[in-house]
Design an enzyme around this catalytic site. Structure first.
Site, short mmCIF file in Angstrom:
data_model
loop_
_atom_site.label_atom_id
_atom_site.label_comp_id
_atom_site.label_asym_id
_atom_site.label_seq_id
_atom_site.Cartn_x
_atom_site.Cartn_y
_atom_site.Cartn_z
N LYS A 186 33.39 44.64 21.08
CA LYS A 186 34.10 44.42 19.82
C LYS A 186 33.21 44.86 18.67
CE LYS A 186 36.43 40.37 21.77
NZ LYS A 186 36.62 38.91 21.67
N ARG A 244 37.64 38.41 46.17
CA ARG A 244 38.02 39.39 45.16
C ARG A 244 36.76 40.12 44.68
NH1 ARG A 244 40.68 34.55 43.94
NH2 ARG A 244 42.96 34.65 44.08
N ARG A 296 40.98 42.73 50.95
CA ARG A 296 41.43 41.34 50.84
C ARG A 296 42.73 41.14 51.63
NH1 ARG A 296 40.95 36.63 47.97
NH2 ARG A 296 42.80 35.78 46.94
N HIS A 343 40.70 46.42 47.04
CA HIS A 343 41.48 45.18 47.13
C HIS A 343 42.26 45.11 48.44
CE1 HIS A 343 42.90 41.57 45.14
NE2 HIS A 343 44.13 41.85 45.50
N TYR A 350 50.21 39.26 50.49
CA TYR A 350 48.91 39.56 51.10
C TYR A 350 48.93 39.57 52.63
CZ TYR A 350 46.37 39.39 46.70
OH TYR A 350 45.91 39.66 45.44
N TRP A 375 44.38 30.79 47.19
CA TRP A 375 45.73 30.88 46.62
C TRP A 375 46.19 29.50 46.19
CZ3 TRP A 375 47.47 33.79 51.60
CH2 TRP A 375 46.99 35.11 51.54
#
Length: 491
Positions: free
Chosen positions: A248, A217, A385, A382, A417, A408
């Site tokens: 923040k 990833r 992948r 992605h 996938y 996974w």
């Protein structure tokens, strides 16, 4: 007309429901014992109506809730707004990832509270949610946005039900708009080879070779450190990943802090300032723009744990990629020496010329530029992948091993996938050809027919013959209830 009093000497048992008429307010009242409060006192619920029949119905409803164990917490029911604010800030915030929390807050403050926040939480209906989803779509929102809102309210109401604020999760009954997922087409072997050739000429190009060959990833690849890459053993470990987190506010008045950056007017139709769709006007109580706060905290690039336990894995490195990583390390050592005191030592495998980690946004731009150089169709990073997972299928790697390499936790993820390419489809056609036609003495096209033993092939052919004659022998059919009797186990 008031009901008759009980016969003298007869008394209702402790905890029994009671219904009576009050001359004081001219209303019928009902009281039902639902259990015991936290302080040990009886939880006695009170309802009142103008008609006795209405009170009887309300009392019976409370009694059914008590008997089924679905009892709402005592006290005045919360509004949807009050519960969502409590849930997202006090329940979800300490227990979920920052990226997940950002999605929850967007759904809660931008859509759910303005749309259904005034409803009492125990009177919320599926229709209210479905109308909200329709409004989101009518105002230009995408189906994916409505689905995110739907998933958020369903999660929030699940916690509310577990804590006794509601007796059922109405979001489970509501139907979110249909979402058509874009078809993902993995790169072909030729396309992947062109990308690898172009990447070999670029600084940090091996980063994209890692994506295509190992399926890491984005956060896992950018979060790699040399301490987790064993060049001698040819393996790498992925226990952590790199993510960009929102800043923040650290000041007392976030609205006043970002006042100079508040957008008060919409962009003109001819706006050329924004490459993407123009941002909306800030709400009146806007507390955004924390990135400009002098006391900002919690944002920027941060190293975090990988997505799941299965994500913490060890992956083998192919020899060509291993050689490329060694050359990449030599180039990085030369950059370190050239940068001198400007180098920030973080141990990152893929770093800026100063040693700092690569921003995911810059990584995205590099990927798009690489596709152009390689003369390959546009695709998400992605999708690399997806390509890596599909290549493992082409190589006939067993599913448990594919799951281990890809990180996974459940086999069901493979459906999203692993794509069946033409090579595999043609291979299956060749096997069927070899099974049916080769057995009849005809020549095959040369495709592989391996996969079944001679015994299994004969058993399957016999089964096919039985199927062709089942119309004549249906009355004598002794097949099992599950329809699998007689099939060879290996098939």
């Amino acid at each position: 007309m008031p009901r008759k009093k009980r016969a003298e000497g007869k008394r209702a048992p402790n905890g029994a429901s009671s219904i009576y008429y009050s001359e004081y307010d001219k209303l019928w009242h009902g009281r039902v014992t639902m259990g015991v409060r936290d302080d040990g006192k009886p939880d006695r619920r009170h309802v009142k109506r103008k008609k006795e029949s209405d009170v009887i119905d309300a009392v019976r409803k409370l009694e059914r809730e008590r008997e089924s164990g679905q009892v709402r917490k005592p006290g005045r029911p919360w509004t949807v707004e009050k519960w969502l604010r409590h849930w997202v800030e006090n329940v979800a915030a300490p227990s979920v990832r920052d990226t997940t929390l950002a999605g929850y807050r967007t759904a809660v403050y931008k859509h759910l509270i303005p749309g259904i926040g005034a409803h009492r939480i125990d009177r919320l209906e599926p229709d209210h949610l479905e109308k909200l989803y329709a409004r989101i779509m009518a105002e230009g929102g995408k189906p994916g946005t409505a689905h995110q809102v739907h998933r958020t309210i369903k999660t929030a109401l699940f916690v509310a039900m577990a804590r006794g604020h509601v007796t059922k999760n109405v979001a489970k009954l509501a139907k979110a708009p249909r979402i058509d997922e874009d078809e993902i087409v993995p790169f072909t072997v030729e396309e992947a080879q062109r990308i690898l050739a172009a990447a070999a000429k670029r600084r940090n190009g091996v980063r994209f070779a890692v994506a295509l060959s190992l399926g890491l990833r984005k956060g896992e690849a950018l979060g790699l450190k040399w301490s987790r890459v064993d060049l001698d053993a040819g393996v790498l470990h992925t226990p952590r990943q790199l993510q960009r987190h929102k800043w923040k506010h650290g000041c007392d008045d976030p609205h006043e802090c970002g006042k100079a950056l508040h957008k008060t007017r919409p962009c003109k139709p001819t706006c050329t300032r924004h490459k993407k769709p123009c941002p909306p006007v800030c709400p009146p109580n806007c507390t955004g723009h924390a990135a400009a706060c002098p006391k900002r905290h919690g944002g920027g690039l941060r190293e975090v744990e990988v997505k799941s336990r299965a994500g913490k894995r060890t992956v083998g490195i192919p020899k060509p990629l291993l050689d490329a990583l060694r050359e990449h390390k030599k180039a990085q050592d030369a950059e370190r020496e050239h940068a001198g005191t400007e180098w920030h030592e973080g141990g990152w495998v893929f770093a800026q010329p100063t040693g700092r980690p690569i921003d995911p946004r810059a990584d995205h731009d590099d990927w798009k530029s690489l596709l152009g150089e390689a003369n390959v169709r546009d695709a998400r990073l992605h999708d690399a992948r997806h390509t890596a997972a599909t290549m493992l299928l082409v190589l006939k790697v067993p599913l448990p091993a594919i799951m281990e390499v890809m990180g996974w936790g459940e086999a069901s993820v493979a459906k999203r996938y692993v794509h069946v390419p033409d090579e595999v489809i043609l291979g299956i056609a060749g096997q069927v050809e070899g099974l049916l036609w080769a057995a009849a003495g005809k020549e095959t096209s040369g495709k592989s027919t391996k996969g079944l033993t001679d015994k299994q092939r004969k058993a399957l052919l016999a089964l096919l013959a039985d199927v062709l004659n089942e119309g004549e022998n249906a009355a004598d059919d002794d097949q099992g209830d599950d329809g699998t009797a007689g099939l060879p186990e290996a098939v």
